[in-house]
Design a protein around this motif. Structure first.
Motif, short mmCIF file in Angstrom:
data_model
loop_
_atom_site.label_atom_id
_atom_site.label_comp_id
_atom_site.label_asym_id
_atom_site.label_seq_id
_atom_site.Cartn_x
_atom_site.Cartn_y
_atom_site.Cartn_z
N LEU A 116 0.85 -1.20 0.00
CA LEU A 116 0.00 0.00 0.00
C LEU A 116 0.88 1.25 0.00
O LEU A 116 0.57 2.24 -0.66
CB LEU A 116 -0.93 -0.02 1.20
N ASN A 117 1.97 1.21 0.73
CA ASN A 117 2.90 2.34 0.80
C ASN A 117 3.47 2.69 -0.58
O ASN A 117 3.71 3.86 -0.90
CB ASN A 117 4.04 2.01 1.76
N ASN A 119 1.91 2.15 -3.41
CA ASN A 119 0.79 2.24 -4.36
C ASN A 119 0.73 1.04 -5.29
O ASN A 119 0.40 1.17 -6.47
CB ASN A 119 0.88 3.52 -5.19
N THR A 136 -8.12 -2.01 5.17
CA THR A 136 -9.12 -1.13 4.58
C THR A 136 -9.03 0.27 5.20
O THR A 136 -9.17 1.28 4.50
CB THR A 136 -10.53 -1.72 4.77
N SER A 137 -8.74 0.33 6.50
CA SER A 137 -8.63 1.64 7.16
C SER A 137 -7.41 2.40 6.68
O SER A 137 -7.38 3.64 6.71
CB SER A 137 -8.58 1.46 8.69
N LEU A 138 -6.38 1.69 6.22
CA LEU A 138 -5.15 2.36 5.79
C LEU A 138 -5.27 2.97 4.40
O LEU A 138 -4.79 4.06 4.13
CB LEU A 138 -3.98 1.36 5.75
N SER A 139 -5.88 2.23 3.48
CA SER A 139 -5.74 2.65 2.09
C SER A 139 -6.75 1.94 1.21
O SER A 139 -6.42 1.01 0.49
CB SER A 139 -4.32 2.29 1.62
N GLN A 141 -8.12 2.64 -1.59
CA GLN A 141 -8.08 2.79 -3.05
C GLN A 141 -7.40 1.65 -3.80
O GLN A 141 -7.80 1.28 -4.88
CB GLN A 141 -7.36 4.05 -3.51
N SER A 142 -6.29 1.12 -3.28
CA SER A 142 -5.56 0.12 -4.05
C SER A 142 -5.65 -1.27 -3.43
O SER A 142 -4.80 -2.11 -3.63
CB SER A 142 -4.09 0.53 -4.20
N LEU A 143 -6.73 -1.49 -2.66
CA LEU A 143 -6.92 -2.73 -1.91
C LEU A 143 -8.19 -3.43 -2.35
O LEU A 143 -9.24 -2.80 -2.49
CB LEU A 143 -7.00 -2.39 -0.42
N SER B 105 0.01 4.68 9.64
CA SER B 105 0.01 4.91 8.20
C SER B 105 0.55 3.64 7.57
O SER B 105 0.92 2.70 8.29
CB SER B 105 0.93 6.09 7.85
N THR B 106 0.64 3.60 6.25
CA THR B 106 1.16 2.39 5.61
C THR B 106 2.62 2.14 6.03
O THR B 106 3.00 1.01 6.33
CB THR B 106 1.06 2.49 4.08
#
Lengths: 166, 166, 166, 166
Positions: A116-117, A119, A136-139, A141-143, B105-106
């Motif tokens: 996720l870091n 992208n 899901t809470s972190l990111s 969009q790309s999950l 964060s990620t």
């Protein structure tokens, strides 16, 4: 020309269900003509995914944490020997076009977070609600969440098609 | 003789509350006579913790992802320049005697996961229930939850006392 | 504010002369108010330089190849634990403002080459004509030869003065 | 089952002669049924060796210093993306069963030194007497000098035969 690489990350100390999923992921990745990338060790999800891919005639890459090839899965064709321990987890992620996390552990969690870091598209294949809710809470969009290997591979195809359009 | 090193990990893109916590953690770490280790950049939790530690007269180390010192926090005394991107997160963990994750964060998630992976004591300072539940599900033995910086530092002292006995 | 860091690289399996030179380099680096950076192990040039710097009241950093602090020199204040083996040699170089190679070995040769590769000022303190001729053939612009520790430190001062003007 | 990997290291900024040698090395490595491993970039020895191997139907791996695949040689099948800069040079070495240095530069020198440091068989293909004398002074046991690609490949075969007997 550069081949498409699908990374399958998961616990060395895996459940039978995770290993079964990993084996099937490996088979389907090879059948689709993609290269399978794992952490390369002869245990758990890494080993099962590599065996599945070899059974289906695919090419398998293992990015080893160790400084030699001891402990590499027999089903790994190409061993990349890093000697870097868990710092190699970031190489697993950067080298994969799409990452599938199959099961969960501390190492797998670091790889999912690094994906996720960076992208990098990440597909979670796990029943654990804590994992689903946390990533899901972190990111969001790309999950993507997958219920089984078939669904995971359908998501990989969708993501690859989107990235070719972009 | 080797100094005790406390790592404070947290988002570059941090909330005001996280930065306030980080500043106070830095102050308390320096006051206790420990070295503060962060990711070294001039943003978010890394910068705030380093400023807090300098304000209290401490020594601050920053482990930078970049290949030069551009973007280093002004409050970092000693810049370790890795040129390794996020692969340096594992160095942050291995070099810390205790790790505090301040916010989430990620990148911070990868560091928290790598800490548990390396059996490094990890203290979570975050209100987010998803984070608390996820990391607790991974590895309850070496994980502690703190409600505020004061509690986090009390946990560090307890962990250091235990490890000296062991 | 960021401290000036001088790296002293040299064999773990060092001659008595190299260790004597390293000790004196450490003393002079500390006396000048700079931080000493080495590979951190309790042998050879790393250990001797760190002891010299501590004897003169300096601050010593060791960038360890191992995944824990076993084998760290007693004279290292701050151990950066990379778990990356010889891949950490590049961190030694990037983190040093000036690099001194004291003696020669396969590891030291990799560090000298990485220093020139990164356009980092490199001072060779060795009698071996093969080393002098080889590194001179690679990159004469950022390379200096020193006959003894005193000359090496004079070159460091000159290089730092030039880089502050630039 | 794990494939045999031959690493060809050499300057990005290479002479025509070095590129010609590299192309021929790539061809001969592929013809022998080995995998070619290089630093992966689309310049100099890395690119020429990869093109030679592809022309002969081989499999090519590139270990990139960058954090994405920009700048990868078109002749690389499998890009391992490290994001680690020159710290990736150690992965090039550890992942190769035998290393050939074709030409010389600061980067190539670091790889040759790391090869000797890891007791990895190293074959030097260069006319430069400074290089030959320097590496011979470091470690004569695991070092061979080759006058041309044909001789280099004959040495690889001899080394592989010896290591299978051991």
């Amino acid at each position: 020309m550069r081949k498409t690489v699908i990374g399958v990350m998961g616990p060395g100390n895996a459940t039978e269900r995770d290993r079964y999923h990993a084996y099937e992921l490996g088979q389907r990745i090879a059948t689709a003509g993609w290269v399978l990338l794992t952490g390369g060790r002869n245990v758990g999800v890494m080993d099962a995914a590599s065996r599945g891919a070899k059974e289906a005639g695919g090419l398998t890459v293992g990015i080893l944490p160790t400084a030699d090839a001891q402990g590499v899965s027999e089903a790994v064709d190409l061993a990349i020997i890093t000697g870097m321990g868990s710092a190699r987890n970031n190489i697993n992620i950067l080298s994969s076009d799409v990452v599938i996390a199959c099961g969960m552990s501390t190492g797998t969690a670091s790889e999912a977070a690094l994906a996720l870091n960076a992208n990098k598209p990440l597909i979670l294949l796990t029943d654990a609600s804590e994992s689903q809710q946390f990533f899901t809470s972190l990111s969001p969009q790309s999950l993507w969440l997958a219920a089984n290997p078939e669904e995971a591979i359908a998501l990989v195809k969708m993501v690859l098609a989107q990235s070719r359009q972009a």
